[in-house]
Motif scaffolding. Structure first.
Motif, PDB file in Angstrom:
ATOM      1  N   ILE A   1      -6.989   4.030  -6.136  1.00 38.09           N
ATOM      2  CA  ILE A   1      -6.166   5.233  -6.016  1.00 38.09           C
ATOM      3  C   ILE A   1      -7.013   6.309  -5.362  1.00 38.09           C
ATOM      4  N   VAL A   2      -6.471   6.951  -4.334  1.00 37.26           N
ATOM      5  CA  VAL A   2      -7.142   8.072  -3.671  1.00 37.26           C
ATOM      6  C   VAL A   2      -6.280   9.316  -3.825  1.00 37.26           C
ATOM      7  N   ILE A   3      -6.854  10.353  -4.409  1.00 37.13           N
ATOM      8  CA  ILE A   3      -6.179  11.647  -4.520  1.00 37.13           C
ATOM      9  C   ILE A   3      -6.751  12.537  -3.429  1.00 37.13           C
ATOM     10  N   SER A   4      -5.967  12.753  -2.380  1.00 39.12           N
ATOM     11  CA  SER A   4      -6.445  13.517  -1.228  1.00 39.12           C
ATOM     12  C   SER A   4      -6.450  15.011  -1.525  1.00 39.12           C
ATOM     13  N   ALA A   5      -7.394  15.700  -0.931  1.00 44.73           N
ATOM     14  CA  ALA A   5      -7.488  17.145  -1.133  1.00 44.73           C
ATOM     15  C   ALA A   5      -6.383  17.861  -0.367  1.00 44.73           C
ATOM     16  N   PRO A   6      -5.856  18.942  -0.938  1.00 45.58           N
ATOM     17  CA  PRO A   6      -4.863  19.733  -0.211  1.00 45.58           C
ATOM     18  C   PRO A   6      -5.467  20.302   1.074  1.00 45.58           C
ATOM     19  N   THR A   7      -4.622  20.472   2.074  1.00 39.64           N
ATOM     20  CA  THR A   7      -5.097  21.057   3.334  1.00 39.64           C
ATOM     21  C   THR A   7      -4.759  22.538   3.434  1.00 39.64           C
ATOM     22  N   LEU A   8      -4.121  23.084   2.394  1.00 42.25           N
ATOM     23  CA  LEU A   8      -3.854  24.518   2.332  1.00 42.25           C
ATOM     24  C   LEU A   8      -4.533  25.110   1.106  1.00 42.25           C
ATOM     25  N   ASP A   9      -4.949  26.374   1.212  1.00 43.77           N
ATOM     26  CA  ASP A   9      -5.582  27.050   0.081  1.00 43.77           C
ATOM     27  C   ASP A   9      -4.606  27.175  -1.087  1.00 43.77           C
ATOM     28  N   THR A  10      -5.177  27.219  -2.299  1.00 43.28           N
ATOM     29  CA  THR A  10      -4.462  27.281  -3.581  1.00 43.28           C
ATOM     30  C   THR A  10      -3.586  26.049  -3.804  1.00 43.28           C
ATOM     31  N   GLY A  11      -3.893  24.960  -3.142  1.00 43.86           N
ATOM     32  CA  GLY A  11      -3.120  23.740  -3.292  1.00 43.86           C
ATOM     33  C   GLY A  11      -3.659  22.848  -4.394  1.00 43.86           C
ATOM     34  N   HIS A  12      -2.772  21.988  -4.939  1.00 42.71           N
ATOM     35  CA  HIS A  12      -3.140  21.064  -6.006  1.00 42.71           C
ATOM     36  C   HIS A  12      -2.592  19.669  -5.706  1.00 42.71           C
ATOM     37  N   SER A  13      -3.455  18.659  -5.866  1.00 38.04           N
ATOM     38  CA  SER A  13      -3.034  17.258  -5.813  1.00 38.04           C
ATOM     39  C   SER A  13      -3.275  16.672  -7.201  1.00 38.04           C
ATOM     40  N   ILE A  14      -2.202  16.251  -7.883  1.00 35.16           N
ATOM     41  CA  ILE A  14      -2.308  15.896  -9.297  1.00 35.16           C
ATOM     42  C   ILE A  14      -1.630  14.557  -9.581  1.00 35.16           C
TER      43      ILE A  14
ATOM     44  N   GLY B   1       1.354  21.848  -3.140  1.00 36.64           N
ATOM     45  CA  GLY B   1       1.123  20.999  -4.289  1.00 36.64           C
ATOM     46  C   GLY B   1       1.855  19.679  -4.189  1.00 36.64           C
ATOM     47  N   ASN B   2       1.231  18.621  -4.743  1.00 33.52           N
ATOM     48  CA  ASN B   2       1.855  17.314  -4.775  1.00 33.52           C
ATOM     49  C   ASN B   2       1.459  16.638  -6.079  1.00 33.52           C
TER      50      ASN B   2
ATOM     51  N   ASP C   1     -13.005  26.131  -2.837  1.00 33.33           N
ATOM     52  CA  ASP C   1     -12.752  26.019  -4.273  1.00 33.33           C
ATOM     53  C   ASP C   1     -11.308  26.298  -4.676  1.00 33.33           C
ATOM     54  N   THR C   2     -10.431  26.628  -3.731  1.00 32.85           N
ATOM     55  CA  THR C   2      -9.018  26.842  -4.073  1.00 32.85           C
ATOM     56  C   THR C   2      -8.187  25.582  -3.857  1.00 32.85           C
ATOM     57  N   ARG C   3      -8.820  24.503  -3.441  1.00 28.28           N
ATOM     58  CA  ARG C   3      -8.095  23.264  -3.162  1.00 28.28           C
ATOM     59  C   ARG C   3      -8.520  22.206  -4.184  1.00 28.28           C
ATOM     60  N   HIS C   4      -7.591  21.847  -5.080  1.00 23.02           N
ATOM     61  CA  HIS C   4      -7.948  21.070  -6.265  1.00 23.02           C
ATOM     62  C   HIS C   4      -7.339  19.671  -6.259  1.00 23.02           C
ATOM     63  N   CYS C   5      -8.108  18.722  -6.773  1.00 23.46           N
ATOM     64  CA  CYS C   5      -7.616  17.382  -7.081  1.00 23.46           C
ATOM     65  C   CYS C   5      -7.825  17.140  -8.569  1.00 23.46           C
TER      66      CYS C   5
ATOM     67  N   ASP D   1       0.874  -1.176   0.000  1.00 26.15           N
ATOM     68  CA  ASP D   1       0.000   0.000   0.000  1.00 26.15           C
ATOM     69  C   ASP D   1       0.909   1.223   0.000  1.00 26.15           C
ATOM     70  N   VAL D   2       0.823   2.029  -1.035  1.00 19.74           N
ATOM     71  CA  VAL D   2       1.749   3.145  -1.213  1.00 19.74           C
ATOM     72  C   VAL D   2       1.107   4.454  -0.766  1.00 19.74           C
ATOM     73  N   VAL D   3       1.886   5.235  -0.018  1.00 19.75           N
ATOM     74  CA  VAL D   3       1.480   6.585   0.376  1.00 19.75           C
ATOM     75  C   VAL D   3       2.532   7.558  -0.133  1.00 19.75           C
ATOM     76  N   ILE D   4       2.068   8.604  -0.813  1.00 24.80           N
ATOM     77  CA  ILE D   4       2.987   9.611  -1.341  1.00 24.80           C
ATOM     78  C   ILE D   4       2.675  10.949  -0.673  1.00 24.80           C
ATOM     79  N   PRO D   5       3.410  11.307   0.376  1.00 25.69           N
ATOM     80  CA  PRO D   5       3.224  12.618   0.998  1.00 25.69           C
ATOM     81  C   PRO D   5       3.900  13.700   0.171  1.00 25.69           C
ATOM     82  N   ASN D   6       3.661  14.927   0.547  1.00 31.62           N
ATOM     83  CA  ASN D   6       4.277  16.036  -0.171  1.00 31.62           C
ATOM     84  C   ASN D   6       5.675  16.273   0.386  1.00 31.62           C
ATOM     85  N   VAL D   7       6.665  15.967  -0.432  1.00 34.42           N
ATOM     86  CA  VAL D   7       8.065  16.224  -0.069  1.00 34.42           C
ATOM     87  C   VAL D   7       8.728  16.952  -1.234  1.00 34.42           C
TER      88      VAL D   7
END
Length: 301
Positions: free
Chosen positions: A95-108, A78-79, A129-133, A48-54
Motif C-alpha cells: 500500500i502506498v499513501i501518496s503525499a498531497p500535492t496541495l498545501d493543507t492536504g491530507h491522504s488518509i 484531501g483523500n 509540513d502542511t501535506r500529511h499522510c 492493482d488499485v488506484v484511488i484518485p481524489n474524487v
C-alpha cells in the motif's frame, strides 16, 4: 494441445491479471459497486488499485481484496479510504499513501472498526509540513507482513489511534510519528525484529525470535511478551507501567537478563546484558512520539 486452445488458456489466465482498476466513484462511495470502477467491476485479487481524489471517496463495508493499492491525492485537499465493520481489505502487496500535492492536504487510510491486511504500508514525504499522510486506527485491526514505513517527519506522516485498535507489524515501523492513544502495537514475526523508536500505550512482542528494543522505550500501559520471544534490552533503560509474561502479570520493579543487576532476573524472556526494564515506575502524559526523539513527561500519582 492445439495453438487455438493454448491461446484461449493464455487469455483466460491473464484475464484480470496485473490490470489497474481505478476508482471513479461515479455512482456512490461503496467499494463493492461495479459502476464505481474503471474496469466496470469491483477489484479482483489480481488488480492493482488506484484511488484518485474524487467527490465520492471509497468506503469498504464488505470483504474486499486487491494486489496493490495506491491512495493518490493530486491537486486536491484531501483523500480518504475508510474501512468499517464488517468490512475488510486484503492487499497482498504494498500500500502506498501518496503525499498531497496541495498545501493543507491530507491522504488518509482510516480503519475505523474494520480490518486491513497488507504486505507493507508506505507513506510518502510531502514537500512541506502542511501535506500529511496518515494511517488512522479506531477499534479496528491492521496487519502487515512487512514494514510500516513513514518516509516523512512527524509533521508529515503519522500512525494515529483514536481507540483501542491493533497494529500488527511483521518487520518494523520507522519514521513519522506514533500517536498511541489506547492502541496496541504488536511486533508479531517469528523472526528477529527491531522495535520502532516511539512511545507506546500497549506494546506486544509475539511470534518468536529476538525483539531488539534499541534506545530506551516508554510504554504507558502494558508491555506483553509472549512465550518463545526473547527481548534484548541493549544497554538502555526502558519503562512500562505493567508487564505480562506469556499472559501472566509480572511484579513491579526492575527486570532484565543475567548481568543487568535488575531486581527480577529472567533469562527466559530477556537476553543477558546491562539493559533494564523498569515496571510500574510511572506514566507518560504525552500521547505521541517522533521517530528517534523521546519527550518523557512523567506523572507519579
Amino acid at each position: 494441445m492445439s495453438k487455438k486452445l493454448l491461446l484461449i488458456l493464455v487469455f483466460v489466465f491473464n484475464l484480470g491479471y496485473g490490470q489497474t482498476n481505478t476508482w471513479t466513484g461515479t455512482t456512490s462511495t461503496a467499494w463493492e459497486t461495479d459502476s464505481n470502477w474503471s474496469l466496470g467491476g469491483a477489484p479482483l485479487a489480481t488488480h492493482d488499485v488506484v484511488i484518485p481524489n474524487v467527490a465520492n471517496q471509497p468506503v469498504i463495508s464488505t470483504v474486499a481484496t486487491c494486489a496493490t493499492l495506491i491512495l493518490d491525492n493530486a491537486l486536491a485537499a484531501g483523500n480518504t479510504l475508510t474501512i468499517n465493520s464488517p468490512g475488510s481489505l486484503t492487499v497482498t502487496g504494498a500500500i502506498v499513501i501518496s503525499a498531497p500535492t496541495l498545501d493543507t492536504g491530507h491522504s488518509i487510510i482510516d480503519i475505523g472498526t474494520g480490518i486491513l491486511s497488507a504486505g507493507s504500508i508506505n507513506m510518502a514525504n510531502g514537500i512541506n509540513d502542511t501535506r500529511h499522510c496518515s494511517l488512522h486506527i479506531g477499534t479496528g485491526t491492521v496487519t502487515t507482513t512487512g514494514s510500516v514505513t513513514m518516509s516523512g517527519s512527524a509533521l508529515r506522516n503519522d500512525v494515529t489511534f483514536s481507540g483501542a485498535g491493533t497494529l500488527n507489524i511483521g518487520t518494523t515501523m520507522s519514521g513519522g510519528a506514533l500517536i498511541a492513544g489506547t492502541g496496541l502495537v504488536n511486533y508479531d514475526s517469528f523472526f528477529a525484529q527491531n522495535v520502532g523508536n516511539y512511545v507506546y500505550y500497549n506494546l506486544g512482542l509475539s511470534g518468536g525470535g529476538t525483539k531488539n528494543m534499541g534506545v530506551g522505550k516508554i510504554i504507558n500501559n502494558e508491555l506483553s511478551i509472549a512465550s518463545g520471544v526473547v527481548v534484548d534490552l541493549g544497554f538502555f533503560s526502558h519503562t512500562a507501567a505493567k508487564l505480562s509474561l506469556d499472559g501472566i502479570s509480572a511484579a513491579t520493579g526492575s527486570w532484565g537478563g543475567a548481568g543487568s543487576g535488575a531486581a527480577n532476573i529472567d533469562n527466559v524472556y530477556f537476553v543477558s546484558g546491562s539493559g533494564i526494564l523498569n515496571v510500574g515506575a510511572g506514566k507518560l502524559n504525552g500521547l505521541g512520539i517522533s521517530q528517534g526523539t523521546l519527550f518523557p513527561v512523567f506523572e507519579t500519582g
